[in-house]
Enzyme design. Structure first.
Site, PDB file in Angstrom:
ATOM      1  N   GLU A   1      -2.874   7.829  -4.401  1.00  9.37           N
ATOM      2  CA  GLU A   1      -2.745   6.504  -3.788  1.00  9.37           C
ATOM      3  C   GLU A   1      -2.490   5.425  -4.838  1.00  9.37           C
ATOM      4  OE1 GLU A   1      -5.533   5.198  -0.301  1.00  9.37           O
ATOM      5  OE2 GLU A   1      -6.294   4.298  -2.132  1.00  9.37           O
TER       6      GLU A   1
ATOM      7  N   TYR B   1       0.856  -1.184   0.000  1.00  7.57           N
ATOM      8  CA  TYR B   1       0.000   0.000   0.000  1.00  7.57           C
ATOM      9  C   TYR B   1       0.893   1.234   0.000  1.00  7.57           C
ATOM     10  CZ  TYR B   1      -2.864   3.824   1.555  1.00  7.57           C
ATOM     11  OH  TYR B   1      -3.464   5.054   1.634  1.00  7.57           O
TER      12      TYR B   1
END
Ligand code: GDP
Ligand code: MN
Length: 382
Positions: free
Chosen positions: A189, A101
């Site tokens: 992201e 992530y």
């Protein structure tokens, strides 16, 4: 403004972040063409502006070229969390060794950009942040300085990367931060950032959300946003009105955000009642604006009543009343409408609304008007 995955990937790629081969398709035929040119297996990804597509069936791996258009056809027709896909992103399937992530956002308390990275990438990151926040490593960026790659080496080491993947990830972070800064991002992201079996690092999902207040600095994106808006939404935005669709049974028209929130709370005291929307008219009430507001509220199916709560300080509510009355007349509305309207030229306002059958509450407390509404609908407080 949140961009679609394919739009964000285009930008990330322009900044040198590697993404899998592929492209956007709007029809099953186009999907098949792209799949033919890049080769199977492919990943088909529904282009909707919500996360969690993987879990909701919006990401599918197809191994067989003959099945590509059948799967694509079904996905193009399937709404995801209530949204119709704008198309499918067709990408060459990546062999994943590890899902990481990587996210950049603004730390609201400190007011600085924050970079977050975790080994627990993929579809469960929300759960990780709730249950194992210690598994997410963070780096605060000094907004007055540049970000230099060496500054983030230590957090990337913490997730266990070494050698080439470590170096590549560090450089990707620097590139993503550049996107974040130059596009006035609220969120940039990559989840997952993927480590492949061959030791490459690839961006497999892209999210970019841009601060609406900074959209004027990005004319092309601003235009894209305006093009996607209806004429009515543009008029409302120009006037400073704010509408949020909810799922209840009472349509709301309120002048002022605080008044609207308080009204919603009072309505919610009755288990059988809940707001169908949040709507605040802003300070520029006109007859036309109220026509737009009423029509927006009436788009909600299954309304049991409309509740109007106006306060006329500088707002000419008597003008607004004309717009409300016009909609009621033209549409021959017969659902109950309760209005509390006070302030500047209130008598004229009451008269206009009473003429079209609106129940007027002349007291100053919203509570009294909500009690009246509840009685009218025959429901009780908790
Ligand atoms: P999201 O659920 O909306 O965040 O959609 P993602 O694009 O992140 O995809 C969800 C999940 O699908 C990822 O976490 C991966 O596990 C899987 N996935 C997506 N693309 C690929 C791919 O190219 N190869 C493999 N093996 N899995 C993929
Ligand atoms: Mn994702």
């Amino acid at each position: 403004m949140r961009l679609h995955e394919y739009e964000a990937e285009e930008i990330f790629s322009k900044y040198g972040i590697n993404i899998p081969l592929g492209g956007l398709a709007k029809t099953p035929q186009e999907v098949k063409q792209i799949a033919e040119s890049i080769g199977v297996p492919v990943v088909l990804k529904s282009q909707v502006l919500v996360g969690g597509r993987g879990k909701a069936g919006g990401v599918k791996i197809v191994d067989n070229l003959d099945e590509v258009d059948i799967v694509a056809d079904k996905m193009l027709k399937t709404e995801l969390k209530g949204y119709k896909p704008e198309g499918l992103l067709v990408l060459k399937k990546v062999d994943i060794k590890k899902e990481i992530y990587l996210g950049i956002t603004i730390d609201r308390t400190l007011g600085t950009p924050i970079i977050m990275i975790s080994t627990e990438g993929g579809i469960n990151i929300e759960e990780v942040s709730r249950k194992n926040p210690e598994k997410i490593f963070k780096f605060l960026v000094n907004p007055l300085q540049n970000l230099y790659p060496y500054q983030v080496i230590s957090i990337v080491k913490k997730i266990g990367l070494t050698g080439e993947p470590l170096a590549e990830t560090v450089i990707i972070i620097a590139k993503l931060y550049k996107v974040f800064r130059e596009y006035d991002g609220l969120i940039a992201e990559i989840n997952p950032l993927v480590l492949t079996e061959e030791g490459k690092v690839l961006c497999v999902d892209a999210v970019l959300e841009i601060d609406d207040s900074a959209l004027f600095r990005h004319p092309e994106l601003n235009k894209r946003k305006l093009d996607a808006m209806s004429e009515r939404d543009k008029r409302l935005m120009k006037k400073g009105a704010t509408f949020v669709k909810l799922n209840g049974n009472i349509g709301l028209v309120c002048s002022g955000a605080g008044l609207a929130m308080a009204t919603m709370d009072m309505i919610s005291d009755y288990p059988a009642l809940s707001p169908a929307n949040f709507l605040e008219t802003g300070g520029g009430i006109t007859s036309d604006l109220m026509v737009d507001c009423m029509e927006l509220v009436l788009e909600q199916p299954k309304l049991d009543a409309i509740f109007i709560n106006l306060y006329g300080g500088i707002n000419p509510i008597h003008e607004g009343a004309k717009g409300i009355a016009k909609v009621i007349r033209e549409r021959k509305l017969n659902i109950p409408i309760v209005a509390k309207a006070l302030g500047n030229r209130q008598e004229e306002t009451w008269e206009t609304l009473e003429e079209v059958g609106v129940h007027i509450i002349k007291e100053s407390e919203t509570q009294k008007a909500v009690e009246f509404l509840a009685k009218l609908l025959g429901v009780k407080a908790k």
